[in-house]
Design an enzyme around this catalytic site. Structure first.
Site, mmCIF file in Angstrom:
data_model
loop_
_atom_site.group_PDB
_atom_site.id
_atom_site.type_symbol
_atom_site.label_atom_id
_atom_site.label_comp_id
_atom_site.label_asym_id
_atom_site.label_seq_id
_atom_site.Cartn_x
_atom_site.Cartn_y
_atom_site.Cartn_z
ATOM 1 N N VAL A 322 0.816 -1.216 0.000
ATOM 2 C CA VAL A 322 0.000 0.000 0.000
ATOM 3 C C VAL A 322 0.850 1.268 0.000
ATOM 4 C CG1 VAL A 322 -1.858 -1.195 1.178
ATOM 5 C CG2 VAL A 322 -0.186 0.083 2.536
ATOM 6 N N VAL A 328 1.935 12.242 9.816
ATOM 7 C CA VAL A 328 2.437 12.682 11.119
ATOM 8 C C VAL A 328 1.691 13.962 11.485
ATOM 9 C CG1 VAL A 328 4.432 13.651 12.324
ATOM 10 C CG2 VAL A 328 4.707 11.647 10.854
ATOM 11 N N CYS A 536 23.296 34.276 4.474
ATOM 12 C CA CYS A 536 23.086 35.603 3.886
ATOM 13 C C CYS A 536 22.020 35.504 2.802
ATOM 14 C CB CYS A 536 24.383 36.141 3.315
ATOM 15 S SG CYS A 536 25.673 36.383 4.543
#
EC number: 4.1.1.19
Length: 678
Positions: A322, A328, A536
């Site tokens: 699957v 989560v 930067c």
């Protein structure tokens, strides 16, 4: 403040007006102290952190690597102990016990689902190596997965090399039936397929999943040449639509997989070659981080029908893979928002088992071994990224000086606006202050305002904003034109970290990760800030955070930095970023040549913990080598430059030696900022 005739303003979140409180009333007013429960609610720890993360009485984050079945560690104290071992920040801490717990939970959920529905077959999980390829992670997964015959999935030739060397092959044909699976996905050439086929001779159980028809013909040809019967699978492009950031992983235009007509071609070609018995597995994948259980149900229902039809056509079908997608709950909301999920692991397992069984019973087909490739759900929780705050940039909001005679009209208007702000007019006052500030800038650009006058106007404007924001925070509803005020007034917390290296998904796809202080959680956070990294680059920042009320907020509640010494150094302030164990480490880049962070692996013991491994972060020399610079050559070139400067009397010998010493030392050190007090 000592004038007893003065009144104090009290803002009540339950009302939309300011109440005036006299000094006598103030002495009787009880203000609730900030508690660790307040911090748990603010940062939503119960939603995303249970059962692994919580807060102790000291106001520190605790980690329970074995969930509710083992001890807990104080994360702040752990970081301090690691610093004493000269392991500096930023620092990635991996808890191997969490990996073990996640594998056990996933297998237990499928076991309960199989028992509940009386499913007449088993579950066999595999971990997709692409989720986190680091050696210690993969080795731990194989170790902890051994009791469950937990296998691996390889999506490339390098990952296949890892899998073959890490999985333990079966030494007998009898035991091969319980051998962990090795699912071979991704693009495949002759060498890939030949290696996978030959691996069966040493006891591995690889399944070559056909994702393009060209791979079918190549697999047939090589298997004939070697005289090895292959274990084949097909990856189907389902019509079921995915959701979230990876919703396009399905459908006719999906990157991988075969359409239904192409799958039928596979069956026809294998049957013609007398190899239909080799086709044993159906695989699909509907995307990572599936937030809605309905999509999972729709996908498994469609795939189950494809599986039963293949079995009826004579294929030796035994496995249904699957894929991934088990989500989560990054923001702890338990919703179908892209950073969350509206189901738990048990719901996921139950629905898959039930759908497959129902389809097979209707078709009178023996149900398959269920395989899943859950990577994110296994690996995310085990890593915590800890970094320190270097300093802050604050909006200048000092109380403005009193209005002077003959100040320009714009400044007088700003002063009047500031003086009159209250809960009744704060929205109008914001619009007025913004207009007057723009007029001040226009006057400056046309030469009518001096630099001091512009500074005075801006000081008044920021004072207005601060006063308005304090009122707006207490309201149940914030007007649309004030929504950006919190972000405008936010402090900038400069962090010792590279977003591009350590959390690239935060930068690239606006992935939300839980971020919070790991200490001082028994104190109320009085600041609102965004995080700016060391690079930067204007994109090197984090300005989206999980929210208690809404999906996303633009600022994070933080504490003021404490107790600066004579040199301006403050006490350490540590932040933690959680659930970063999947994809982040391997996808990071070297923007500004900030390299890998220090990594430690922690394992629980009956008494305390053990540092299993320490993986030192990149040095400057190492990252320079990635872009084809040789440190010795660089040092020698600089030495020659200093010799020329010495000959021309532009520097002293002492200065030249100090420069060379600093240069050589920097080459050997961490790419991040180092606390020399360590």
């Amino acid at each position: 403040m000592g004038d007893n005739n003065k009144t104090k303003l009290k803002l009540d979140s339950k009302v939309t007006k300011l109440d005036l409180i006299t000094p006598e009333e103030t002495t009787n007013t009880v203000f609730s102290p900030w508690t660790i429960e307040d911090s748990e609610n603010l940062y939503r720890i119960p939603g995303w952190g249970e059962p692994y993360f919580s807060i102790n009485a000291a106001g520190h984050i605790t980690v329970s690597p074995q969930g509710d079945r083992g001890g807990a560690l104080d994360l702040y104290e752990l970081v301090e102990a690691l610093k004493k071992r000269n392991i500096g920040l930023p620092l990635l801490i991996r808890f191997s016990d969490i990996l073990a717990d996640r594998i056990e939970r996933l297998n237990a959920c499928f076991a309960r689902g199989i028992a509940r529905y009386n499913y007449p077959n088993v579950y066999r999980g595999v971990f997709p190596i692409k989720c986190n390829q680091h050696r210690h992670i993969v080795e731990a997964l194989v170790k902890y997965g051994k009791p469950y015959q937990f296998g691996l999935e390889a999506g490339s030739k390098p990952e296949l090399m890892i899998a073959l060397a890490t999985l333990e092959p079966s030494l007998s044909e009898k035991n091969n039936k319980s051998q962990p699976l090795l699912i071979c996905n991704g693009y495949k050439d002759k060498e890939y397929i030949e290696t996978a086929l030959l691996a069966t001779k040493i006891g591995h159980k690889p399944f070559i999943v056909i994702e393009q028809l060209e791979e079918l013909y190549l697999a047939i040809k090589i298997s004939r040449q070697l005289g090895i019967e292959p274990n084949l699978g097909v990856r189907a492009k389902l019509s079921t639509k995915g959701v979230g950031r990876w919703g396009t992983s399905t459908g006719d235009r999906a990157k991988f997989g075969l359409t239904i007509p192409e799958i039928l071609t596979v069956v026809t070609e294998l049957e013609k070659e007398g190899m239909l018995n080799s086709l044993q597995l159906l695989h699909y994948h509907i995307g990572s981080q599936i937030s809605a259980i309905g999509v999972i149900k729709d996908a498994i229902r469609e795939a189950s029908q494809i599986y039963t039809q293949l079995a009826k056509m004579g294929a030796n079908m035994q496995y249904l893979d699957v894929g991934g997608g088990l989500g989560v709950d990054y923001d702890g909301s338990k919703t179908n928002y892209y950073a969350s999920k509206n189901y738990n692991m048990q719901n996921y397992a139950n629905d898959i088992v039930a759908e497959v069984k129902e389809a097979c019973e209707e078709a009178e087909i023996h149900p398959p071994v269920i395989v899943s490739e859950s990577g994110r759900a296994i690996a995310s929780h085990q890593s915590v990224l800890v970094f320190d705050v270097l300093g802050t940039g604050e909006v200048p909001v000092n109380p403005p000086e009193a209005l002077q005679e003959k100040e320009p009209l714009i400044i007088r208007n700003l002063w009047d606006t500031y003086s009159s702000i209250d809960v009744q007019n704060y929205q109008e006052a914001y619009n007025d202050a913004t207009q007057f500030k723009e007029e001040a800038i226009t006057s400056f650009n046309l030469g009518y305002f001096s630099l001091k006058e512009r500074a005075r106007a801006e000081q008044l404007y920021w004072a207005c904003c601060q006063k308005i924001l304090q009122i707006a925070r207490q309201q149940d509803y914030v007007p649309d034109d004030l929504e950006d005020l919190e972000k405008i007034m936010a402090s900038i917390y400069y962090i010792n970290l590279s977003v591009f290296q350590s959390v690239p998904d935060s930068w690239a796809i606006d992935q939300l990760f839980p971020i919070m202080p790991i200490h001082r959680l028994d104190e109320k956070p009085t600041q609102r800030g965004i995080l700016a990294d060391l690079t930067c680059d204007s994109d090197g920042k984090i300005s989206q955070f999980i929210d208690l009320r809404n999906d996303v907020k633009s600022v994070l509640e933080l504490h003021s930095l404490q107790d600066c010494d004579k040199l301006g150094n403050h006490k350490p302030y540590y932040l933690g970023m959680f659930l970063v164990g999947a994809y982040q480490e391997i996808m990071g880049n070297l923007h500004n040549l900030f390299g890998d962070t220090n990594v430690v692996h922690i394992q629980m013991k009956p008494k305390g913990y053990e540092i299993q491994y320490v993986v030192r972060g990149d040095t400057v020399t190492e990252v320079l080598s990635y872009v084809q610079y040789d440190a010795e050559d660089l040092l020698e070139t600089l030495r020659r430059h200093t010799e020329n400067a010495l000959q021309e009397n532009r520097m002293t010998i002492e200065e030249s030696q100090r420069l060379l010493k600093d240069y050589e030392q920097s080459l050997r050190r961490y790419t991040y900022l180092v606390d020399d007090a360590q």
